[in-house]
Write an enzyme that holds these catalytic residues in place. Structure first.
Site, mmCIF file in Angstrom:
data_model
loop_
_atom_site.group_PDB
_atom_site.id
_atom_site.type_symbol
_atom_site.label_atom_id
_atom_site.label_comp_id
_atom_site.label_asym_id
_atom_site.label_seq_id
_atom_site.Cartn_x
_atom_site.Cartn_y
_atom_site.Cartn_z
ATOM 1 N N LYS A 1 4.171 -4.759 3.575
ATOM 2 C CA LYS A 1 3.703 -4.506 2.205
ATOM 3 C C LYS A 1 4.860 -4.389 1.212
ATOM 4 O O LYS A 1 4.733 -4.776 0.054
ATOM 5 C CB LYS A 1 2.852 -3.231 2.173
ATOM 6 C CG LYS A 1 1.582 -3.302 3.015
ATOM 7 C CD LYS A 1 0.653 -4.390 2.518
ATOM 8 C CE LYS A 1 -0.658 -4.395 3.297
ATOM 9 N NZ LYS A 1 -0.485 -4.818 4.695
ATOM 10 N N GLU B 1 2.543 3.899 -4.147
ATOM 11 C CA GLU B 1 2.493 3.214 -5.433
ATOM 12 C C GLU B 1 1.460 3.875 -6.330
ATOM 13 O O GLU B 1 0.622 4.662 -5.871
ATOM 14 C CB GLU B 1 2.175 1.726 -5.249
ATOM 15 C CG GLU B 1 0.826 1.453 -4.641
ATOM 16 C CD GLU B 1 0.612 -0.026 -4.340
ATOM 17 O OE1 GLU B 1 1.603 -0.784 -4.339
ATOM 18 O OE2 GLU B 1 -0.538 -0.424 -4.086
ATOM 19 N N ASN C 1 -11.491 2.958 1.558
ATOM 20 C CA ASN C 1 -10.769 1.693 1.419
ATOM 21 C C ASN C 1 -11.259 0.616 2.375
ATOM 22 O O ASN C 1 -10.589 -0.395 2.579
ATOM 23 C CB ASN C 1 -9.253 1.903 1.614
ATOM 24 C CG ASN C 1 -8.684 2.879 0.610
ATOM 25 O OD1 ASN C 1 -8.814 2.689 -0.591
ATOM 26 N ND2 ASN C 1 -8.072 3.954 1.105
ATOM 27 N N GLU D 1 -5.242 -10.370 -2.473
ATOM 28 C CA GLU D 1 -6.064 -9.285 -2.992
ATOM 29 C C GLU D 1 -5.423 -8.709 -4.252
ATOM 30 O O GLU D 1 -4.217 -8.470 -4.288
ATOM 31 C CB GLU D 1 -6.250 -8.202 -1.934
ATOM 32 C CG GLU D 1 -6.940 -8.722 -0.677
ATOM 33 C CD GLU D 1 -7.402 -7.608 0.238
ATOM 34 O OE1 GLU D 1 -6.999 -6.447 0.029
ATOM 35 O OE2 GLU D 1 -8.168 -7.908 1.174
ATOM 36 N N GLU E 1 -2.014 -7.140 -1.875
ATOM 37 C CA GLU E 1 -1.479 -7.646 -0.617
ATOM 38 C C GLU E 1 -2.038 -9.036 -0.371
ATOM 39 O O GLU E 1 -2.994 -9.466 -1.032
ATOM 40 C CB GLU E 1 -1.872 -6.719 0.547
ATOM 41 C CG GLU E 1 -3.364 -6.624 0.780
ATOM 42 C CD GLU E 1 -3.719 -5.680 1.919
ATOM 43 O OE1 GLU E 1 -2.796 -5.135 2.553
ATOM 44 O OE2 GLU E 1 -4.919 -5.496 2.178
ATOM 45 N N ASN F 1 -3.620 -11.193 2.762
ATOM 46 C CA ASN F 1 -4.082 -11.204 4.135
ATOM 47 C C ASN F 1 -3.930 -12.612 4.680
ATOM 48 O O ASN F 1 -4.579 -13.549 4.215
ATOM 49 C CB ASN F 1 -5.540 -10.760 4.224
ATOM 50 C CG ASN F 1 -5.684 -9.275 3.938
ATOM 51 O OD1 ASN F 1 -4.877 -8.479 4.395
ATOM 52 N ND2 ASN F 1 -6.688 -8.902 3.174
ATOM 53 N N PHE G 1 -20.768 8.935 7.466
ATOM 54 C CA PHE G 1 -20.481 7.635 8.070
ATOM 55 C C PHE G 1 -19.717 7.751 9.387
ATOM 56 O O PHE G 1 -18.863 6.912 9.698
ATOM 57 C CB PHE G 1 -19.710 6.743 7.093
ATOM 58 C CG PHE G 1 -20.451 6.476 5.816
ATOM 59 C CD1 PHE G 1 -21.365 5.457 5.728
ATOM 60 C CD2 PHE G 1 -20.249 7.292 4.710
ATOM 61 C CE1 PHE G 1 -22.063 5.225 4.556
ATOM 62 C CE2 PHE G 1 -20.944 7.066 3.525
ATOM 63 C CZ PHE G 1 -21.857 6.029 3.455
#
Length: 789
Positions: free
Chosen positions: A207, A291, A326, A366, A379, A381, A439
């Site tokens: 990253k 960040e 996320n 993204e 990022e 992918n 969840f």
């Protein structure tokens, strides 16, 4: 079954597969048995049509609903000519190995089959009878159930390729899909990776490095600290310098793992620790950076596809803002927010980045987009995305097909001018998760699994079938449910209907939550951010759907007519004076009388229906119901006139539930009004699922309802002195000791489940009385971990 994983010479296995190809079908199982004690086991299969009967249901999912759309447009994404599809001088592969499992392995296998390419599956102990094994032409056992002992074993994957003669490997997503060490090993062996080259994977996989490359390539980036963070104190210091809120991210992260948002010093320290642990568990790399967290952000991504001849195109954007921790839950294409000018700018920057790393294959850039349509690189992918079907549905492209062609050295068959988008596509990820318990993962056997395969405009990518096991070893995804419509509203409506008709029993799943989102006014308007779930379902989170007055009336009416039909059915079975066939009773005298009667209303009753959902107070409806005369050929009533709370009566009709439990009520015009699922029949009513949420329903005669108020109510007070594991998993850490004072909400331990770190906190103030688990211990659902005084 569990098979030994000890290393052994593979010449015996190779000899067996070569021999088995020459054997008649009846003898193949004997040949396969010869290598069951080896590290790799081969299960060769024929490719003729008769060999596909075992998975007719699953194979049909790929094609279901797309034979004809309302607008007459066929699905271009699935129009793949048989056999030789090469457009260049280099021929396509004869055989590929799929280094993955579940729905993505099945999806890749189907495209390969349409291209005339044979496929090889790999599987672990847990996946010995998995659908993806059946979908492929051959299958090889590669190890024990944990991914580290099977799907992440690079040497075994390569050995399997050599053994079966596979010339290329498609990694799907996850596992080895973004592992540069794996691609280097393949290159040394002269094998092809269906994906980007090692340099691109290395550059974009880190990253920090990827952000630097993006900046140099002229791509917009988010302000932040590019250096690595080594401890909690440093994480807090850097976070303060950037300014809260901040995003703490694993350098090798992805898929929502190793990511935490922090709004203050405490959250920064805790988030750093948890993100670091998740990153180490998921990627074997615990490097962390921080960040700035963009306020009111949308998560928008650009799909690109590039070849080895310098060609690269970008496809329509995907909206992926509905996320939890996320992790994407609902995706769609295109975005309801992005205009064409913004898409073009994002796409052009995505291509710039791809060319900067000499990218070849399908990939996704993204972006984070704020309310003013400013966008920032997140990022890249370097793999096929989970949500790629929505792009395929609106473009008519098959991304897996394009990946295979590019890997074979062919030029892209499309240019940027050829890229068109038509209609709207929506995807819901169906997970084995308990939406009502924050969840938490659910495991078990799918003892009933009936997907809505016959719906128009519905695509289901799945790797399970009835009888499949959802285990603790892998991602809890059951399926990706996709819908296509001319407009966003049409795609949403089709999604609602498909979710209502999706029958899953044996594990708890998130259909109730996804279905509730589809009804959310803010979602329907397209007003989305990555904070949507937190804002629309604040603490304590989603606890179930709250019925509107109209929904409650409709559900009570359906419960009443179902009760009336069952009451008639019981009387028919009890009657002994009906017609006889071979000396046995058939329908009974009551049925014969009702069918031949000239009276249109056979009976009428007053009922009291009580509805209890998972949230809110019970709802009571008073029903007056009139049963019409059965239709010719029926023995019980299918049409009723129903009045709710002295309101204007309406005509409803329904047939008794089919084997799946689906029960559809129609209005007076014969149009579908509502589908519910009969989950359970109780002594005084039912458990019905409507719009994905379960409701306990009692159907009483008025006198019984009046007396019920005198019945004692059981005390179900929860014992808050015990901390039990809310999901199966492994103890990652314990933060307290016996005798220690703790406060409500304080961290007691962390349980790792499906590679996610779940913090369990004290339910109240108290003193640690005893600890019943230890770090590294595997836990079952509701196992006792800690007791408090």
């Amino acid at each position: 079954p569990s098979f030994p994983t000890n290393s052994a010479p593979l010449s015996v296995a190779l000899h067996t597969i070569m021999l088995s190809r020459q054997l008649p079908r009846a003898a193949r199982s004997t040949a396969t048995t010869a290598v069951r004690s080896k590290a790799l086991r081969v299960s060769p299969r024929l490719v003729d049509g008769s060999n596909r009967a075992y998975s007719a249901q699953v194979a049909g999912l790929w094609r279901a609903g797309f034979a004809a759309r309302q607008d007459g447009r066929s699905s271009r994404a699935f129009q793949v000519p048989a056999r030789n599809m090469s457009t260049g001088e280099k021929p396509l592969f004869d055989k590929i190995l799929i280094a993955n499992r579940g729905e993505i392995a099945c999806r890749i296998a189907r495209t390969a089959r349409k291209m005339g390419i044979k496929t090889v599956a790999v599987y672990s102990d847990a996946d010995a009878r998995a659908v993806h094994v059946k979908e492929c032409d051959e299958a090889i056992y590669i190890g024990a159930s944990p991914a580290m002992e099977s799907y992440l074993q690079m040497d075994r994957i390569i050995e399997a390729m050599k053994l079966t003669g596979a010339q290329a490997v498609h990694p799907g997503y996850g596992f080895l899909s973004e592992n540069p060490v794996f691609t280097q090993m393949l290159e040394k062996e002269g094998l092809t990776f269906i994906g980007p080259k090692t340099f691109a994977i290395q550059s974009m996989g880190d990253k920090i490095e990827s952000k630097t490359i993006a900046m140099n390539a002229g791509v917009s980036t988010i302000p932040g600290q590019l250096g690595l963070i080594n401890d909690e104190a440093a994480a807090i210091k850097v976070s303060k310098e950037i300014g809260y809120p901040v995003m703490i991210k694993a350098s090798a992260g992805g898929g929502g793992k190793g990511m935490r948002v922090a709004h203050n010093d405490k959250e920064a320290g805790e988030g750093f620790r948890l993100a670091k642990a998740e990153a180490a568990a998921s990627f074997g790399d615990d490097r962390i950076f921080i960040e700035k967290f963009v306020d009111k952000p949308r998560h928008i991504e650009i799909q690109i596809i590039a070849d080895s001849h310098g060609n690269c195109v970008y496809l329509p954007e995907r909206e992926c803002s509905i996320q939890r921790r996320n992790q994407k839950v609902i995706e769609e294409a295109p975005s309801p927010f992005i205009d064409e000018a913004t898409w073009r700018k994002m796409g052009e920057q995505a291509v710039q980045l791809a060319k900067a790393v000499q990218y070849q294959s399908a990939g996704t850039v993204e972006m984070m987009v704020d309310g003013d349509k400013n966008f920032y690189f997140l990022e890249m992918n370097t793999r096929l995305q989970v949500e790629h079907p929505v792009t395929e549905l609106i473009t008519g492209l098959d991304l897996v097909e394009l990946m295979i062609k590019v890997a074979a050295g062919e030029k892209l068959p499309i240019t940027q001018a050829d890229v068109k988008k038509e209609g709207w596509a929506m995807e819901s990820r169906i997970y084995a998760e308990d939406s009502l318990r924050n969840f938490l993962p659910s495991v078990g056997v799918l003892h009933r699994y009936v997907p809505p395969v016959d719906h128009e405009g519905v695509r289901i990518d799945t790797g399970v079938e009835e009888g499949s096991t959802i285990s603790i070893f892998y991602d809890p995804m059951i399926a990706k449910l996709c819908t296509y419509g001319k407009t966003r509203a049409e795609a949403i409506d089709k999604m609602k209907r498909a979710l209502d008709d999706y029958v899953i029993k044996g594990v708890v799943c998130n259909i109730n939550f996804v279905r509730d989102v589809m009804d959310n006014p803010r979602f329907m308007s397209g007003d989305l951010t990555t904070h949507f779930i937190d804002q629309e379902y604040p603490a304590p989170g989603f606890k179930g759907h709250i019925l509107t007055t109209a929904e409650a009336d409709r559900l009570a009416s359906i419960a009443a007519i179902l009760w009336a039909q069952h009451s008639q059915q019981k009387r028919l079975y009890l009657s002994t004076g009906g017609s006889k066939v071979a000396g046995k009773d058939t329908v009974g005298a009551a049925a014969l009388l009702s069918v031949t009667s000239t009276v249109q209303i056979m009976e009428e009753k007053d009922l009291v229906v009580t509805i209890q959902g998972t949230v809110g107070d019970p709802i009571t409806k008073r029903i007056h119901i009139k049963a019409h005369k059965p239709e010719l050929g029926d023995v019980i009533t299918s049409t009723f006139k129903v009045g709710v709370d002295d309101g204007e009566p309406s005509v409803l009709s329904a047939k008794l539930p089919i084997n799946s439990g689906l029960y559809t009520a129609k209005d007076a015009n014969g149009a579908d009004l509502q589908t519910v699922q009969l989950v359970e029949t109780t002594f005084d009513g039912y458990v019905l699922s409507m719009s994905g949420s379960p409701y306990k329903i009692k159907v009483w005669r008025p006198r019984i309802e009046e007396l019920s108020k005198y019945m004692p109510i059981r005390d179900l007070t929860e014992n808050t002195n015990e901390l039990r594991t809310p999901m199966p998993g492994k103890v990652h850490s314990i933060a307290v000791k016996v005798g220690e004072d703790v406060l409500a909400g304080q961290e007691l331990c962390v349980v790792e489940a499906m590679k996610m770190q779940n913090v369990l906190r004290a339910p109240k103030d108290g003193v640690i009385k005893s600890i019943h688990a230890e770090v590294g211990q595997n836990l079952n659902l509701d196992d006792l971990i800690i007791e408090l005084d």
